[in-house]
Design a protein around this motif. Structure first.
Motif, PDB file in Angstrom:
ATOM      1  N   GLN A  27       0.837  -1.193   0.000  1.00 22.58           N
ATOM      2  CA  GLN A  27       0.000   0.000   0.000  1.00 22.58           C
ATOM      3  C   GLN A  27       0.878   1.251   0.000  1.00 22.58           C
ATOM      4  N   HIS A  28       0.325   2.346  -0.495  1.00 20.38           N
ATOM      5  CA  HIS A  28       1.082   3.595  -0.561  1.00 20.38           C
ATOM      6  C   HIS A  28       1.240   4.250   0.806  1.00 20.38           C
ATOM      7  N   ASP A  29       0.284   4.020   1.702  1.00 16.72           N
ATOM      8  CA  ASP A  29       0.346   4.627   3.027  1.00 16.72           C
ATOM      9  C   ASP A  29      -0.117   3.622   4.075  1.00 16.72           C
ATOM     10  N   TRP A  30       0.839   3.074   4.808  1.00 13.73           N
ATOM     11  CA  TRP A  30       0.529   2.094   5.853  1.00 13.73           C
ATOM     12  C   TRP A  30       0.115   2.780   7.150  1.00 13.73           C
ATOM     13  N   GLN A  31       0.494   4.050   7.331  1.00 14.56           N
ATOM     14  CA  GLN A  31       0.244   4.763   8.581  1.00 14.56           C
ATOM     15  C   GLN A  31      -1.174   5.334   8.673  1.00 14.56           C
ATOM     16  N   GLN A  32      -1.642   5.960   7.586  1.00 12.34           N
ATOM     17  CA  GLN A  32      -2.948   6.614   7.535  1.00 12.34           C
ATOM     18  C   GLN A  32      -3.755   5.993   6.390  1.00 12.34           C
ATOM     19  N   PRO A  33      -4.204   4.767   6.554  1.00 12.89           N
ATOM     20  CA  PRO A  33      -4.856   4.060   5.441  1.00 12.89           C
ATOM     21  C   PRO A  33      -6.245   4.609   5.120  1.00 12.89           C
ATOM     22  N   ARG A  34      -6.440   4.932   3.876  1.00 18.56           N
ATOM     23  CA  ARG A  34      -7.769   5.343   3.421  1.00 18.56           C
ATOM     24  C   ARG A  34      -8.343   4.172   2.629  1.00 18.56           C
ATOM     25  N   ARG A  35      -9.567   3.806   2.980  1.00 18.20           N
ATOM     26  CA  ARG A  35     -10.175   2.617   2.384  1.00 18.20           C
ATOM     27  C   ARG A  35     -10.208   2.691   0.864  1.00 18.20           C
ATOM     28  N   GLY A  36     -10.613   3.814   0.320  1.00 20.49           N
ATOM     29  CA  GLY A  36     -10.675   3.948  -1.134  1.00 20.49           C
ATOM     30  C   GLY A  36      -9.319   3.772  -1.795  1.00 20.49           C
ATOM     31  N   ASP A  37      -8.280   4.335  -1.191  1.00 18.46           N
ATOM     32  CA  ASP A  37      -6.924   4.192  -1.739  1.00 18.46           C
ATOM     33  C   ASP A  37      -6.469   2.739  -1.688  1.00 18.46           C
ATOM     34  N   TRP A  38      -6.735   2.086  -0.551  1.00 13.58           N
ATOM     35  CA  TRP A  38      -6.327   0.683  -0.410  1.00 13.58           C
ATOM     36  C   TRP A  38      -7.093  -0.210  -1.390  1.00 13.58           C
ATOM     37  N   MET A  39      -8.374   0.077  -1.580  1.00 17.66           N
ATOM     38  CA  MET A  39      -9.171  -0.706  -2.536  1.00 17.66           C
ATOM     39  C   MET A  39      -8.651  -0.518  -3.956  1.00 17.66           C
ATOM     40  N   ALA A  40      -8.320   0.699  -4.327  1.00 14.41           N
ATOM     41  CA  ALA A  40      -7.800   0.978  -5.668  1.00 14.41           C
ATOM     42  C   ALA A  40      -6.483   0.245  -5.891  1.00 14.41           C
ATOM     43  N   ARG A  41      -5.619   0.249  -4.879  1.00 13.84           N
ATOM     44  CA  ARG A  41      -4.330  -0.450  -5.004  1.00 13.84           C
ATOM     45  C   ARG A  41      -4.543  -1.957  -5.166  1.00 13.84           C
TER      46      ARG A  41
ATOM     47  N   ARG B 160     -10.047   6.017  11.539  1.00 10.98           N
ATOM     48  CA  ARG B 160     -11.330   6.714  11.479  1.00 10.98           C
ATOM     49  C   ARG B 160     -11.252   7.796  10.427  1.00 10.98           C
ATOM     50  N   PRO B 161     -12.270   8.164   9.765  1.00 12.70           N
ATOM     51  CA  PRO B 161     -13.561   7.483   9.675  1.00 12.70           C
ATOM     52  C   PRO B 161     -13.575   6.425   8.581  1.00 12.70           C
ATOM     53  N   SER B 162     -12.466   6.304   7.857  1.00 12.55           N
ATOM     54  CA  SER B 162     -12.425   5.466   6.663  1.00 12.55           C
ATOM     55  C   SER B 162     -12.866   4.021   6.889  1.00 12.55           C
ATOM     56  N   TRP B 163     -12.550   3.463   8.044  1.00 14.99           N
ATOM     57  CA  TRP B 163     -12.796   2.038   8.290  1.00 14.99           C
ATOM     58  C   TRP B 163     -13.841   1.785   9.369  1.00 14.99           C
ATOM     59  N   ASN B 164     -14.542   2.817   9.843  1.00 13.34           N
ATOM     60  CA  ASN B 164     -15.506   2.634  10.934  1.00 13.34           C
ATOM     61  C   ASN B 164     -16.674   1.728  10.564  1.00 13.34           C
ATOM     62  N   GLN B 165     -17.109   1.790   9.327  1.00 10.85           N
ATOM     63  CA  GLN B 165     -18.268   1.004   8.890  1.00 10.85           C
ATOM     64  C   GLN B 165     -17.806  -0.170   8.026  1.00 10.85           C
ATOM     65  N   PRO B 166     -17.712  -1.351   8.581  1.00 12.93           N
ATOM     66  CA  PRO B 166     -17.277  -2.496   7.771  1.00 12.93           C
ATOM     67  C   PRO B 166     -18.327  -2.873   6.725  1.00 12.93           C
ATOM     68  N   VAL B 167     -17.871  -3.393   5.613  1.00 10.95           N
ATOM     69  CA  VAL B 167     -18.774  -3.921   4.590  1.00 10.95           C
ATOM     70  C   VAL B 167     -19.216  -5.297   5.067  1.00 10.95           C
ATOM     71  N   LEU B 168     -20.516  -5.474   5.152  1.00 11.23           N
ATOM     72  CA  LEU B 168     -21.070  -6.705   5.711  1.00 11.23           C
ATOM     73  C   LEU B 168     -21.981  -7.382   4.698  1.00 11.23           C
ATOM     74  N   GLN B 169     -21.392  -7.865   3.621  1.00 10.30           N
ATOM     75  CA  GLN B 169     -22.161  -8.632   2.642  1.00 10.30           C
ATOM     76  C   GLN B 169     -21.351  -9.857   2.238  1.00 10.30           C
ATOM     77  N   PRO B 170     -22.037 -10.897   1.784  1.00 10.81           N
ATOM     78  CA  PRO B 170     -21.334 -12.137   1.463  1.00 10.81           C
ATOM     79  C   PRO B 170     -20.249 -11.946   0.416  1.00 10.81           C
ATOM     80  N   LEU B 171     -19.140 -12.605   0.646  1.00  7.63           N
ATOM     81  CA  LEU B 171     -18.039 -12.593  -0.324  1.00  7.63           C
ATOM     82  C   LEU B 171     -18.391 -13.530  -1.468  1.00  7.63           C
ATOM     83  N   PRO B 172     -17.993 -13.176  -2.687  1.00 10.45           N
ATOM     84  CA  PRO B 172     -18.354 -13.984  -3.853  1.00 10.45           C
ATOM     85  C   PRO B 172     -17.395 -15.140  -4.133  1.00 10.45           C
ATOM     86  N   PHE B 173     -16.621 -15.547  -3.129  1.00  9.92           N
ATOM     87  CA  PHE B 173     -15.671 -16.658  -3.284  1.00  9.92           C
ATOM     88  C   PHE B 173     -15.590 -17.380  -1.943  1.00  9.92           C
TER      89      PHE B 173
END
Length: 176
Positions: free
Chosen positions: A30-44, A102-115
């Motif tokens: 990841q580009h930033d391990w210290q201040q992880p932003r969910r969108g950035d991590w997902m894009a990577r 916070r706040p990037s990861w406060n709300q986890p995605v809670l839906q079934p994984l497709p694998f």
């Protein structure tokens, strides 16, 4: 094999680092391990998965579990994941959830994984003191295994190369 470390990355004695060195698994950097932003991590993660020559298994640890769940809910490249081992998912509702998450990861995605997926958790994980890992597993449609007292299932847990973890990972392809 893709390795998804959690917040602050996985250090020298962590099973993910040992798997990377011994088995040649690919760590998603990841580009930033210290201040992880969910969108950035997902894009990577999406970039790395797109570049895979063939489908792969994923071994996620800690915040990496939440990354995979969020990514799977949005990516068009989910078919490139054969299965996922989700180890020690933390509880974002925990009172001492780090400010850097916070706040990037406060709300986890809670839906079934497709694998096919498997959550491994510990009864004394300091990042899941309320024991919410089984509820996360259920929301993700994952099988769930309690490892007993293994802390955060990281370097401090003394797992070394962790052959049992590798066996759990192989079980994902055998179950399909």
């Amino acid at each position: 094999m893709l390795l998804l470390p959690g917040w602050l990355n996985s250090g020298p004695g962590h099973w993910q680092t040992l798997w990377e060195g011994y088995f040649g698994d690919l760590r998603v950097e990841q580009h930033d391990w210290q201040q992880p932003r969910r969108g950035d991590w997902m894009a990577r993660l999406d970039e790395v998965v797109m570049d895979l020559p063939r489908p792969a298994l994923v071994a996620a640890h800690s915040l990496g579990c939440h990354l995979l769940a969020a990514w799977a809910a949005h990516s068009q490249h989910r078919a490139k994941v054969l299965g996922a081992l989700l180890v020690a998912p933390p509880d974002p509702a925990q009172e001492d959830w780090p400010a850097a998450l916070r706040p990037s990861w406060n709300q986890p995605v809670l839906q079934p994984l497709p694998f096919p997926s498997l959550v491994l958790h510990s009864t004394d994980d300091p990042f899941d003191r309320a024991g919410r890992a089984p509820a996360l597993a259920q929301a993700w449609g994952a099988r769930c295994v309690n490892l007993g007292t293994r802390g955060h299932v990281n370097a401090e847990s003394g797992l070394g190369l962790w052959p049992q973890g590798r066996s759990y990972l192989r079980s994902l392809t055998e179950a399909g």
